[in-house]
Design a protein around this motif. Structure first.
Motif, PDB file in Angstrom:
ATOM      1  N   LEU A  80      74.428  21.137  10.164  1.00  0.00           N
ATOM      2  CA  LEU A  80      74.699  22.546  10.449  1.00  0.00           C
ATOM      3  C   LEU A  80      73.978  22.985  11.715  1.00  0.00           C
ATOM      4  O   LEU A  80      74.527  23.739  12.533  1.00  0.00           O
ATOM      5  CB  LEU A  80      74.273  23.415   9.264  1.00  0.00           C
ATOM      6  CG  LEU A  80      74.649  24.896   9.358  1.00  0.00           C
ATOM      7  CD1 LEU A  80      76.155  25.069   9.418  1.00  0.00           C
ATOM      8  CD2 LEU A  80      74.066  25.687   8.183  1.00  0.00           C
ATOM      9  N   ALA A  81      72.747  22.501  11.911  1.00  0.00           N
ATOM     10  CA  ALA A  81      71.998  22.830  13.129  1.00  0.00           C
ATOM     11  C   ALA A  81      72.715  22.305  14.362  1.00  0.00           C
ATOM     12  O   ALA A  81      72.804  22.996  15.395  1.00  0.00           O
ATOM     13  CB  ALA A  81      70.584  22.253  13.050  1.00  0.00           C
ATOM     14  N   ARG A 109      62.797  25.022  19.522  1.00  0.00           N
ATOM     15  CA  ARG A 109      62.327  26.109  18.646  1.00  0.00           C
ATOM     16  C   ARG A 109      63.150  26.341  17.381  1.00  0.00           C
ATOM     17  O   ARG A 109      62.775  27.158  16.540  1.00  0.00           O
ATOM     18  CB  ARG A 109      62.264  27.405  19.448  1.00  0.00           C
ATOM     19  CG  ARG A 109      61.267  27.363  20.602  1.00  0.00           C
ATOM     20  CD  ARG A 109      60.926  28.779  21.047  1.00  0.00           C
ATOM     21  NE  ARG A 109      62.056  29.443  21.679  1.00  0.00           N
ATOM     22  CZ  ARG A 109      62.300  30.748  21.592  1.00  0.00           C
ATOM     23  NH1 ARG A 109      61.514  31.520  20.857  1.00  0.00           N
ATOM     24  NH2 ARG A 109      63.338  31.275  22.230  1.00  0.00           N
ATOM     25  N   THR A 110      64.259  25.638  17.219  1.00  0.00           N
ATOM     26  CA  THR A 110      65.080  25.826  16.021  1.00  0.00           C
ATOM     27  C   THR A 110      64.472  25.089  14.831  1.00  0.00           C
ATOM     28  O   THR A 110      64.025  23.953  14.954  1.00  0.00           O
ATOM     29  CB  THR A 110      66.513  25.318  16.268  1.00  0.00           C
ATOM     30  OG1 THR A 110      67.114  26.119  17.294  1.00  0.00           O
ATOM     31  CG2 THR A 110      67.363  25.407  15.006  1.00  0.00           C
ATOM     32  N   TRP A 111      64.456  25.758  13.686  1.00  0.00           N
ATOM     33  CA  TRP A 111      64.032  25.129  12.427  1.00  0.00           C
ATOM     34  C   TRP A 111      65.275  24.835  11.605  1.00  0.00           C
ATOM     35  O   TRP A 111      66.207  25.651  11.548  1.00  0.00           O
ATOM     36  CB  TRP A 111      63.106  26.061  11.645  1.00  0.00           C
ATOM     37  CG  TRP A 111      62.720  25.523  10.292  1.00  0.00           C
ATOM     38  CD1 TRP A 111      61.647  24.744   9.999  1.00  0.00           C
ATOM     39  CD2 TRP A 111      63.420  25.721   9.054  1.00  0.00           C
ATOM     40  NE1 TRP A 111      61.621  24.433   8.654  1.00  0.00           N
ATOM     41  CE2 TRP A 111      62.709  25.026   8.050  1.00  0.00           C
ATOM     42  CE3 TRP A 111      64.584  26.409   8.688  1.00  0.00           C
ATOM     43  CZ2 TRP A 111      63.108  25.010   6.721  1.00  0.00           C
ATOM     44  CZ3 TRP A 111      64.998  26.389   7.363  1.00  0.00           C
ATOM     45  CH2 TRP A 111      64.258  25.689   6.397  1.00  0.00           C
ATOM     46  N   SER A 112      65.312  23.662  10.960  1.00  0.00           N
ATOM     47  CA  SER A 112      66.420  23.371  10.058  1.00  0.00           C
ATOM     48  C   SER A 112      65.912  22.626   8.825  1.00  0.00           C
ATOM     49  O   SER A 112      64.956  21.850   8.902  1.00  0.00           O
ATOM     50  CB  SER A 112      67.519  22.547  10.756  1.00  0.00           C
ATOM     51  OG  SER A 112      67.052  21.247  11.079  1.00  0.00           O
ATOM     52  N   HIS A 173      73.081  29.670   6.993  1.00  0.00           N
ATOM     53  CA  HIS A 173      73.083  28.711   5.894  1.00  0.00           C
ATOM     54  C   HIS A 173      74.501  28.405   5.440  1.00  0.00           C
ATOM     55  O   HIS A 173      75.435  29.180   5.703  1.00  0.00           O
ATOM     56  CB  HIS A 173      72.277  29.261   4.706  1.00  0.00           C
ATOM     57  CG  HIS A 173      72.798  30.581   4.179  1.00  0.00           C
ATOM     58  ND1 HIS A 173      73.791  30.658   3.222  1.00  0.00           N
ATOM     59  CD2 HIS A 173      72.459  31.863   4.488  1.00  0.00           C
ATOM     60  CE1 HIS A 173      74.038  31.937   2.950  1.00  0.00           C
ATOM     61  NE2 HIS A 173      73.258  32.682   3.708  1.00  0.00           N
ATOM     62  N   SER A 174      74.672  27.275   4.792  1.00  0.00           N
ATOM     63  CA  SER A 174      75.980  26.946   4.221  1.00  0.00           C
ATOM     64  C   SER A 174      76.284  27.935   3.095  1.00  0.00           C
ATOM     65  O   SER A 174      75.375  28.407   2.408  1.00  0.00           O
ATOM     66  CB  SER A 174      76.001  25.502   3.722  1.00  0.00           C
ATOM     67  OG  SER A 174      74.843  25.196   2.958  1.00  0.00           O
ATOM     68  N   PRO A 175      77.562  28.290   2.896  1.00  0.00           N
ATOM     69  CA  PRO A 175      77.923  29.352   1.953  1.00  0.00           C
ATOM     70  C   PRO A 175      77.455  29.065   0.525  1.00  0.00           C
ATOM     71  O   PRO A 175      77.721  27.991  -0.026  1.00  0.00           O
ATOM     72  CB  PRO A 175      79.451  29.381   2.032  1.00  0.00           C
ATOM     73  CG  PRO A 175      79.767  28.842   3.396  1.00  0.00           C
ATOM     74  CD  PRO A 175      78.728  27.788   3.645  1.00  0.00           C
ATOM     75  N   THR A 176      76.750  30.013  -0.076  1.00  0.00           N
ATOM     76  CA  THR A 176      76.257  29.899  -1.445  1.00  0.00           C
ATOM     77  C   THR A 176      75.695  31.243  -1.875  1.00  0.00           C
ATOM     78  O   THR A 176      75.314  32.067  -1.028  1.00  0.00           O
ATOM     79  CB  THR A 176      75.150  28.833  -1.553  1.00  0.00           C
ATOM     80  OG1 THR A 176      74.704  28.745  -2.912  1.00  0.00           O
ATOM     81  CG2 THR A 176      73.966  29.203  -0.680  1.00  0.00           C
ATOM     82  N   ASP A 177      75.636  31.467  -3.192  1.00  0.00           N
ATOM     83  CA  ASP A 177      74.969  32.659  -3.717  1.00  0.00           C
ATOM     84  C   ASP A 177      73.689  32.283  -4.462  1.00  0.00           C
ATOM     85  O   ASP A 177      73.169  33.035  -5.277  1.00  0.00           O
ATOM     86  CB  ASP A 177      75.905  33.453  -4.638  1.00  0.00           C
ATOM     87  CG  ASP A 177      76.426  32.610  -5.807  1.00  0.00           C
ATOM     88  OD1 ASP A 177      76.036  31.424  -5.925  1.00  0.00           O
ATOM     89  OD2 ASP A 177      77.219  33.137  -6.607  1.00  0.00           O
ATOM     90  N   ALA A 211      74.040  20.767  -2.255  1.00  0.00           N
ATOM     91  CA  ALA A 211      73.088  20.887  -1.149  1.00  0.00           C
ATOM     92  C   ALA A 211      73.331  22.191  -0.386  1.00  0.00           C
ATOM     93  O   ALA A 211      74.469  22.666  -0.270  1.00  0.00           O
ATOM     94  CB  ALA A 211      73.214  19.699  -0.202  1.00  0.00           C
ATOM     95  N   ILE A 212      72.253  22.779   0.125  1.00  0.00           N
ATOM     96  CA  ILE A 212      72.341  24.002   0.926  1.00  0.00           C
ATOM     97  C   ILE A 212      71.619  23.762   2.246  1.00  0.00           C
ATOM     98  O   ILE A 212      70.419  23.496   2.268  1.00  0.00           O
ATOM     99  CB  ILE A 212      71.705  25.203   0.197  1.00  0.00           C
ATOM    100  CG1 ILE A 212      72.291  25.368  -1.205  1.00  0.00           C
ATOM    101  CG2 ILE A 212      71.928  26.483   1.019  1.00  0.00           C
ATOM    102  CD1 ILE A 212      71.570  26.417  -2.038  1.00  0.00           C
ATOM    103  N   GLU A 213      72.361  23.836   3.342  1.00  0.00           N
ATOM    104  CA  GLU A 213      71.777  23.639   4.670  1.00  0.00           C
ATOM    105  C   GLU A 213      71.307  24.975   5.240  1.00  0.00           C
ATOM    106  O   GLU A 213      71.982  26.002   5.085  1.00  0.00           O
ATOM    107  CB  GLU A 213      72.790  23.004   5.612  1.00  0.00           C
ATOM    108  CG  GLU A 213      73.147  21.575   5.258  1.00  0.00           C
ATOM    109  CD  GLU A 213      74.115  20.968   6.241  1.00  0.00           C
ATOM    110  OE1 GLU A 213      73.836  19.864   6.736  1.00  0.00           O
ATOM    111  OE2 GLU A 213      75.163  21.595   6.515  1.00  0.00           O
ATOM    112  N   PHE A 214      70.165  24.940   5.928  1.00  0.00           N
ATOM    113  CA  PHE A 214      69.590  26.132   6.553  1.00  0.00           C
ATOM    114  C   PHE A 214      69.258  25.858   8.017  1.00  0.00           C
ATOM    115  O   PHE A 214      68.821  24.764   8.365  1.00  0.00           O
ATOM    116  CB  PHE A 214      68.301  26.552   5.830  1.00  0.00           C
ATOM    117  CG  PHE A 214      68.502  27.019   4.420  1.00  0.00           C
ATOM    118  CD1 PHE A 214      68.835  28.345   4.152  1.00  0.00           C
ATOM    119  CD2 PHE A 214      68.358  26.145   3.351  1.00  0.00           C
ATOM    120  CE1 PHE A 214      69.019  28.783   2.855  1.00  0.00           C
ATOM    121  CE2 PHE A 214      68.539  26.569   2.052  1.00  0.00           C
ATOM    122  CZ  PHE A 214      68.873  27.893   1.792  1.00  0.00           C
TER     123      PHE A 214
END
Length: 260
Positions: A80-81, A109-112, A173-177, A211-214
């Motif tokens: 995703l990053a 500077r990006t965090w993933s 983030h990847s779609p999720t609730d 899995a949830i990507e951030f």
């Protein structure tokens, strides 16, 4: 260039960017040729672990496509990053110096990270043997930080105290609730959270759809890129503008520029 979601096949368009599956060299070369036919230089982004393959594909394309100017830009982080950084840097209105400056700033500077309940497919970062065993137990959950400092920590419940604070960032983030989104948002101190469709299947990446990507993007990256690009020079060999000590297109070394 990455391993694509099945809906995109071996090549296609994602967020207005041409994408191709790096496992299919012909699809990559075709995407490069199509972009080159539009009269533009090509910036080939991909995962850091695929840097060698990207370099080989770029070299082969230079031989087969007359006049091609292509830069290889490997990027750290989860899939995703890679997609988000590539898309943000593309917002350059044809200014190659700004594009590469944005890539350099976002790369730094990006965090993933990725929240996971299973670690069997995770290799970057590489979990310990004990973490892999623990992932088979009921209720197991982990947060894999991909960049800038790879690590794997337990993440069964909020708060996620192991996360470094990153104020002044926007969380995507990847779609999720799931509760995990709010927990990561609070731990990082990001100002907002936004769901973004991934370019690669979560099952293909991690062996599980849960899995949830951030990705946390610095909100001032455009200003930072503009400051860096203000130091740009014109490459005497190929004519491309950049603010590095070597040209990203032809690798000519110069004595001015602000980045290596």
């Amino acid at each position: 260039m990455t391993r694509l979601a099945s809906s995109l096949g071996v090549s296609g368009t994602h967020d207005q960017l041409a994408v191709a599956d790096i496992r299919h060299a012909d699809a990559v070369e075709s995407a490069i040729a199509d972009h080159h036919r539009g009269g533009e230089s090509v910036v080939l982004t991909g995962a850091l672990e695929d840097a060698e393959d990207l370099t080989v594909m770029a070299a082969r394309s230079r031989v087969r496509i007359p006049g091609l100017r292509v830069a290889v830009e490997p990027l750290p982080g989860n899939p995703l990053a890679l997609a988000i950084i590539s898309s943000l840097a593309d917002d350059a209105d044809g200014d190659s110096a700004w594009m590469h400056a944005a890539l350099d700033d976002l790369r730094q500077r990006t965090w993933s990270g990725t929240w996971l309940t299973k670690l069997s497919h995770l290799t970057r970062p590489n979990p310990t043997v004990w973490q892999q065993i623990a992932s088979w137990l009921p209720g197991a959950a982990f947060l894999a930080e991909h960049s800038p400092a790879p690590s794997v920590t337990t993440a069964k419940r909020a708060p996620l105290n192991a996360l470094p604070a990153r104020p002044g960032t926007a969380l995507l983030h990847s779609p999720t609730d799931s509760w995990v989104v709010e927990a990561v948002l609070e731990s990082l101190g990001s100002t907002s959270s936004t769901p973004v469709a991934p370019a690669r299947d979560l099952i293909d990446s991690y062996g599980t759809s849960s899995a949830i990507e951030f990705v946390a993007i610095p909100e001032d990256f455009r200003e930072a890129a503009t400051r860096i690009a203000a130091e740009a020079v014109v490459c005497t060999a190929c004519g491309m503008r950049h603010a590095r000590t070597s040209c990203p297109y032809c690798r000519m070394t110069i004595t001015s520029g602000v980045l290596s």
